[in-house]
Write an enzyme that holds these catalytic residues in place. Structure first.
Site, PDB file in Angstrom:
ATOM      1  CB  VAL A 193      -0.911   0.030   1.242  1.00 41.07           C
ATOM      2  CG1 VAL A 193      -1.918   1.169   1.121  1.00 41.07           C
ATOM      3  CG2 VAL A 193      -1.623  -1.295   1.413  1.00 41.07           C
ATOM      4  CB  SER A 194       1.787   3.608  -2.667  1.00 42.50           C
ATOM      5  OG  SER A 194       1.958   2.651  -3.678  1.00 42.50           O
TER       6      SER A 194
END
Length: 244
Positions: free
Chosen positions: A94-95
């Site tokens: 999840v950036s």
């Protein structure tokens, strides 16, 4: 104040901190009202079902019972590891929140637009975009890892994002059923731009592309589709980004 209220209050505090961090990195103009609203309405932790602790290295299955103790980790301005392959290689995160918000800001998404995403991952990035394009628009997100797609789909359904569609496929082939798109987003880095995107992005449309460079470095650039079937480079960040 009950446990649920305290958790909600802490969540808002952490979201506020991420907003302030993004503003400090990219400037006061990078978070218009619509984008801020979409961010607050799309809690990052809802897209994390299992993640690797950055401290212990252990994998944690996120539940209602352990959410409070993991909330700070989930809202730190760093990528969260959510999937490693059989070789132990990290292949999905999840950036970093500030990066996600900045990438979405650069696209200047409008209601009714159609967006393509390569690398759906957890579904958090595409869910924020889906809120911005609204019910008259759509986001088609293509993910190649089978284990990730059901979780992303279920979270989007829970948040009633009916205009967000996840597809299990190779994103480097685009998604011809919905092309051409107003915007394209690569949330997974790749060594080269697949030729298919010269046809699947509308003239005047934007494509965000993360180029995988040697020595484990990535370069983020913003491209614009021109009349002569080419893509021209129009922007790149001037500050360091943590891309995974």
């Amino acid at each position: 104040m009950n446990i649920e209220s305290r958790l909600e209050r802490r969540l808002t505090e952490l979201q506020d901190e991420l907003i302030n961090q993004t503003l400090s990195l990219f400037g006061d103009d990078c978070l218009p009202y619509q984008l801020k609203t979409a961010f607050y309405e799309t809690p990052r932790h809802k897209f994390v079902h299992r993640f690797q602790s950055p401290i212990s290295g252990k994998w944690i299955d996120l539940t209602d019972d352990n959410l409070a103790q993991n909330l700070t980790t989930l809202y730190t301005d760093r990528p969260i590891s959510i999937f490693r392959n059989e070789l132990g290689e990290l292949v999905s995160t999840v950036s970093q929140p500030s990066l996600v918000l900045f990438m979405i800001f650069l696209l200047d998404l409008q209601p009714g637009q159609r967006v393509f995403e390569l690398g759906g991952g957890s579904g958090w990035h595409s869910s924020i975009m889906a809120r911005l394009v609204g019910p008259s628009g759509s986001v088609d997100s293509v993910e190649i890892i089978p284990e990730l797609v059901p979780h992303a789909q279920s979270t989007a359904k829970q948040l009633q994002l009916d205009n967000l569609h996840f597809h299990l496929a190779d994103g480097t082939e685009g998604y011809s059923d919905r092309a051409p798109f107003d915007c394209g987003v690569f949330t997974a880095s790749t060594p080269e731009l697949p030729p298919i995107f010269f046809q699947q992005i509308k003239v005047g449309g934007l494509l965000e592309f993360v180029v995988k460079l040697p020595n484990h470095h990535d370069l983020f650039v913003l491209l614009k589709r021109t009349e002569d079937l080419s893509l021209i480079h129009i922007s790149e960040p001037t500050r360091p980004l943590y891309i995974s």
